[in-house]
Scaffold this active site. Structure first.
Site, short mmCIF file in Angstrom:
data_model
loop_
_atom_site.label_atom_id
_atom_site.label_comp_id
_atom_site.label_asym_id
_atom_site.label_seq_id
_atom_site.Cartn_x
_atom_site.Cartn_y
_atom_site.Cartn_z
CG ASN A 9 -0.33 0.05 2.51
OD1 ASN A 9 0.89 -0.07 2.61
ND2 ASN A 9 -1.12 0.20 3.55
CB CYS A 10 4.48 1.88 0.03
SG CYS A 10 5.73 3.14 -0.33
CG ASN A 11 0.79 6.64 -2.16
OD1 ASN A 11 -0.09 5.82 -2.39
ND2 ASN A 11 0.58 7.72 -1.43
#
Length: 117
Positions: A9-11
């Site tokens: 979920n890290c951009n």
């Protein structure tokens, strides 16, 4: 085949994975939440890049450490202790490829190093 390490979920990881997919580059993704980094993996990376570059001092995990805890990160051994306890503090993504290691997402670097594979 590329090995990608990070948090789904890290951009920045999302940007990297999207770029790889758009350029039809195959990879295997390793999510720290399901498959934490190991001492051996950190030591392998540190043969190609500095331990300092692995520590994400801009992220919230680093900022949550006390000043005393941050001051204890003075070498690879102390950094690895903190990184193993806080995988989310490892700069993301880490990309292992035949030519070495890439940290983070930089399209120009990806084009230069990964489109040749």
């Amino acid at each position: 085949m590329l090995e990608i390490y990070g948090i789904k979920n890290c951009n920045t990881v999302k940007k990297a994975l999207d770029w790889l997919s758009a350029n039809d580059i195959a990879y295997t993704f390793h999510d720290y939440k399901k498959e934490p980094a190991t001492q051996e993996r950190l030591e392998k990376w540190e043969k190609s890049i500095s331990w300092e570059s692995l520590v994400n001092k801009k992220g919230t995990t680093w900022k949550k450490l006390s000043a005393e805890e941050q001051a204890l990160v003075i070498d690879a051994s102390s950094a690895n202790t903190v990184l193993l306890a806080n995988n989310s503090m490892i700069k993301r993504p880490v990309i292992e490829f035949e030519g070495g290691i890439i940290l983070g997402f930089d399209e120009a670097i990806y084009q230069e190093k990964l489109l040749k594979i």
